[in-house]
Design an enzyme around this catalytic site. Structure first.
Site, PDB file in Angstrom:
ATOM      1  N   HIS A 167       0.789  -1.239   0.000  1.00 17.58           N
ATOM      2  CA  HIS A 167       0.000   0.000   0.000  1.00 17.58           C
ATOM      3  C   HIS A 167       0.819   1.285   0.000  1.00 17.58           C
ATOM      4  O   HIS A 167       0.469   2.228  -0.707  1.00 17.58           O
ATOM      5  CB  HIS A 167      -0.958   0.013   1.193  1.00 17.58           C
ATOM      6  N   GLU A 208      -6.936  -3.350  -3.905  1.00 16.87           N
ATOM      7  CA  GLU A 208      -6.314  -4.535  -3.287  1.00 16.87           C
ATOM      8  C   GLU A 208      -5.878  -5.572  -4.324  1.00 16.87           C
ATOM      9  O   GLU A 208      -4.817  -6.162  -4.180  1.00 16.87           O
ATOM     10  CB  GLU A 208      -7.267  -5.216  -2.294  1.00 16.87           C
TER      11      GLU A 208
HETATM   12  N1  TIH Z   1      -1.918 -12.225   0.723  1.00 13.26           N
HETATM   13  C1  TIH Z   1      -1.226 -10.973   0.977  1.00 13.26           C
HETATM   14  C2  TIH Z   1       0.287 -11.228   1.033  1.00 13.26           C
HETATM   15  O1  TIH Z   1       0.710 -12.377   1.110  1.00 13.26           O
HETATM   16  O2  TIH Z   1       1.049 -10.266   1.015  1.00 13.26           O
HETATM   17  C3  TIH Z   1      -1.716 -10.329   2.259  1.00 13.26           C
HETATM   18  C4  TIH Z   1      -3.170  -9.940   2.172  1.00 13.26           C
HETATM   19  C5  TIH Z   1      -3.690  -8.881   1.518  1.00 13.26           C
HETATM   20  C6  TIH Z   1      -5.084  -8.811   1.595  1.00 13.26           C
HETATM   21  C7  TIH Z   1      -5.633  -9.795   2.256  1.00 13.26           C
HETATM   22  S1  TIH Z   1      -4.400 -10.823   2.798  1.00 13.26           S
HETATM   23 FE   FE2 Z   2      -4.671  -4.190   2.066  1.00 14.59          FE
END
Ligand code: TIH
Ligand code: FE2
Length: 295
Positions: A167, A208
């Site tokens: 982010h 996201e």
């Molecule tokens: N799966 C992401 C990661 O491994 O960096 C973390 C997450 C972002 C949103 C939900 S879980």
């Molecule tokens: Fe996030």
């Protein structure tokens, strides 16, 4: 949990006053009591944060910094190939450290002169309205604990790698920062729970987990793809659908696995024209019409 909160875990206080952040069975640290206690102690710091004062610093261990180093190095390579140019522009402006986990207070001090954004610490659960609403004030709620060392390539919950590498690099771009703020304004404007959830799902499938056409290739701009060096190598094989507000606002997802349905913007301007304009103007009625099943 997904109905009431952002996708962060519920927090409870134990009889001795210490706090516990729920951890899902699918998390690689689930059976590691040392990890769980460490995560709880880091989460506790967030609850001690006094608004307006600096974010409490976490004394990360050498092992935790090592996880950051591994993930940073892998992601830097993947980003050059697979991230959109606007995100890479944010990376250049922010120039995050690769050799240690930065403190959220530092990240805020680097970001603020670029786009005005600052971070707020989150222990776990942050109510949907609070999480999204504060984006309108250029504030981003963030966890401070880091993923389990056994599976650095992917974690099923937001951690400091996701919040900062995913982010903050986007929040260092004026164009992405403007979109985050618009999502916040939309979350404050809508009144019904249904409309708020619609706004949050559009956020999920764009900021996201969004993907974008660029130079004849498919690139990623969603923070959840950009923080996982496992998922970033797989997104091109997923079910890629055209950018569509009604579809994004009503499609369900499971946060604990690689996302199998993704929505493609044709360009940065296309994302701004469709999603930015939606967040800038949407209200409960407009969302109710979009959410109607097509007959
Ligand atoms: N799966 C992401 C990661 O491994 O960096 C973390 C997450 C972002 C949103 C939900 S879980
Ligand atoms: Fe996030």
């Amino acid at each position: 949990m997904f109905e009431e909160a952002q996708y962060l875990a519920p927090v409870t206080r134990r009889a001795d006053g210490s706090i516990e952040v729920e951890l899902s069975r699918s998390h690689p640290g689930f059976a590691d009591p040392v990890y769980r206690e460490r995560r709880n102690r880091i989460a506790e710091l967030a609850l001690r944060h006094v608004p307006g004062e600096p974010i409490p610093a976490v004394e990360y261990t050498p092992e935790e910094h090592e996880v950051w180093r591994i993930v940073s190095a892998e992601l830097a390579v993947a980003h050059r190939e697979l991230a959109v140019a606007e995100y890479l522009h944010g990376c250049e402006r922010l120039a995050l450290p690769k050799d240690r986990i930065p403190q959220l207070e530092e990240v805020s001090d680097w970001l603020e002169p670029l786009t005005g954004f600052r971070y707020l610490p989150a222990a776990g659960l942050v109510e949907l309205r609070e999480f999204y609403g504060t984006l309108a004030d250029s504030l981003f709620h963030s966890t401070q604990y880091i993923r389990h060392h056994s599976v650095p390539l992917y974690t099923p919950e937001p951690d400091v790698v996701h919040e900062v590498i995913g982010h903050a690099n986007a929040l260092a771009s004026d164009r992405f920062a403007a979109l985050y703020r618009l999502a916040g304004e939309a979350a404050r404007r809508v009144e019904t729970r249904e409309a708020l959830e619609f706004v949050s799902k559009v956020f999920w499938f764009t900021l996201e987990f969004g993907v974008m056409a660029e130079g004849g290739e498919l690139k990623a701009y969603g923070a959840g793809i950009l923080s996982s060096y496992g998922e970033i190598r797989e997104f091109r094989q997923m079910d890629i659908r055209p950018l569509d507000l009604a579809a994004m606002g009503t499609t369900t997802y499971d946060i604990t696995h690689y996302q199998d349905v993704l929505f493609r913007a044709e360009s940065m301007a296309h994302l701004e024209d469709v999603v930015g304009a939606f967040w800038a103007t949407c209200d409960d009625d407009a969302i109710a019409r979009l959410a109607l099943p097509v007959s």
